[in-house]
Design a protein around this motif. Structure first.
Motif, PDB file in Angstrom:
ATOM      1  N   ASN A 224      -3.527  22.490  88.470  1.00 16.29           N
ATOM      2  CA  ASN A 224      -2.848  22.940  89.413  1.00 16.29           C
ATOM      3  C   ASN A 224      -1.793  22.863  89.914  1.00 16.29           C
ATOM      4  O   ASN A 224      -1.375  22.377  90.968  1.00 16.29           O
ATOM      5  N   PHE A 255      -5.015  32.271  93.752  1.00 16.38           N
ATOM      6  CA  PHE A 255      -3.548  31.253  94.004  1.00 16.38           C
ATOM      7  C   PHE A 255      -3.275  30.338  95.381  1.00 16.38           C
ATOM      8  O   PHE A 255      -3.125  29.719  95.891  1.00 16.38           O
ATOM      9  N   ARG A 260      -3.428  26.217  97.749  1.00 12.95           N
ATOM     10  CA  ARG A 260      -3.582  24.883  96.780  1.00 12.95           C
ATOM     11  C   ARG A 260      -4.327  23.895  96.682  1.00 12.95           C
ATOM     12  O   ARG A 260      -4.593  22.796  95.891  1.00 12.95           O
ATOM     13  N   PRO A 262      -7.489  23.055  94.352  1.00  7.15           N
ATOM     14  CA  PRO A 262      -8.094  23.213  92.548  1.00  7.15           C
ATOM     15  C   PRO A 262      -8.666  24.313  92.369  1.00  7.15           C
ATOM     16  O   PRO A 262     -10.583  23.739  93.487  1.00  7.15           O
ATOM     17  N   TRP A 282     -13.407  29.427  92.747  1.00  8.77           N
ATOM     18  CA  TRP A 282     -13.540  28.815  94.122  1.00  8.77           C
ATOM     19  C   TRP A 282     -14.377  28.765  94.483  1.00  8.77           C
ATOM     20  O   TRP A 282     -15.009  30.129  95.291  1.00  8.77           O
TER      21      TRP A 282
END
Length: 292
Positions: A224, A255, A260, A262, A282
């Motif tokens: 990450n 991203f 930020r 992971p 995510w």
């Protein structure tokens, strides 16, 4: 306000729908099975997030916009999203896609972009090519949700650097979460790992399924290390790894939107069946952490 409840990054290789059709009869290339399984796992993750609308980020493979007229970032806002092109349906046997567009969210994201320093182009007339329809048909085959399509330029230089793609991803998330509604929204992006289309490099994956570039970039993703991913995501750098590798820039939107956090789902599929495929996800809890 609306909420971003799922963030997904997937490939759009047109050989994968062919493999999916062959799989029930046991005729799919064995190397394609892991990628099909990843799509199914992310389909279930998307379903679990209970979205009310989708924002789908894809590109146009010089089907309707060309080197003389290509916006870097564009929001689509017609009444419906339709595709793919007839030639793509003939060549690869792709399924069609006909979805309502969430006009309110599309217009809000467009106008909100100005406040975030992103001057989105917009269009009410286009056809969605396979980069839209393949992910949508794998991840939401029921075609039961409204969508906001967003086009990114990955092919016609000058192409923005990875840093700008990440900034636009953050702006898109802000646009979603500032929308005055109760919608639960999923953001889907689609791109490539190393990839070449046409020419002698097109079949390199038959002898080298995972390149040095794939290994180095995937190590950054596993860590990450967003700063390093951005640093190594300039169009010239990516093009050196294959003329289709700039498609990786689409993942930079994810991203950026993740702030930020992971990814909670990471799979790199590298076989001789197709170029290396990246699957990222995510979930809502991770996105809440990124929001904090």
């Amino acid at each position: 306000m609306a909420r971003l409840v799922s963030l997904i990054g997937v490939p759009h290789d047109p050989t994968l729908p062919i493999a999916a059709r062959l799989r029930p009869d046991g005729k799919a290339p064995p190397g394609a099975i892991p990628a099909l399984d990843c799509f199914e796992e992310l389909r279930l993750e998307l379903e679990k997030s209970r979205p009310d609308a989708l924002v789908m980020v894809g590109s146009d493979h010089l089907n309707q916009w060309f080197f003389n007229n290509m916006a870097p970032f564009m929001i689509g806002k017609p009444e419906r999203l339709k595709g793919p092109f007839p030639s793509e349906m003939r060549s690869w046997g792709l399924e069609g896609c006909d979805l309502p567009i969430h006009g309110g969210l599309a217009r809000h994201m467009l106008k909100h972009g100005y406040e975030e320093g992103v001057d989105f182009a917009f269009s009410d007339e286009f056809i969605a090519d396979h980069s839209f329809t393949i992910p949508l048909n794998f991840l939401r085959p029921g075609q039961d949700l409204p969508v906001v399509p967003a086009f990114v330029n990955l092919l016609a230089p000058p192409v923005p650097p990875g840093r700008r793609f990440a900034e636009v991803g953050r702006a898109m998330r802000s646009g979603i979460e500032s929308f005055a509604g109760e919608e639960r929204v999923a953001l889907i992006v689609t791109g490539h790992m190393s990839n070449s289309v046409g020419g002698p490099g097109m079949l390199n994956n038959m002898t080298e399924p995972e390149t040095d570039w794939d290994r180095a970039m995937w190590a950054r993703i596993e860590a990450n290390d967003v700063d390093a991913i951005v640093q190594h995501s300039l169009w010239d750098q990516l093009y050196t790894a294959g003329n289709g590798t700039p498609g990786f820039l689409a993942y930079l939107l994810a991203f950026g939107a993740a702030l930020r956090a992971p990814p909670t789902y990471r799979r790199l599929i590298a076989t001789t069946a197709q170029p290396a495929c990246a699957f990222l996800g995510w979930d809502e809890a991770a996105l809440d952490g990124g929001r904090a």
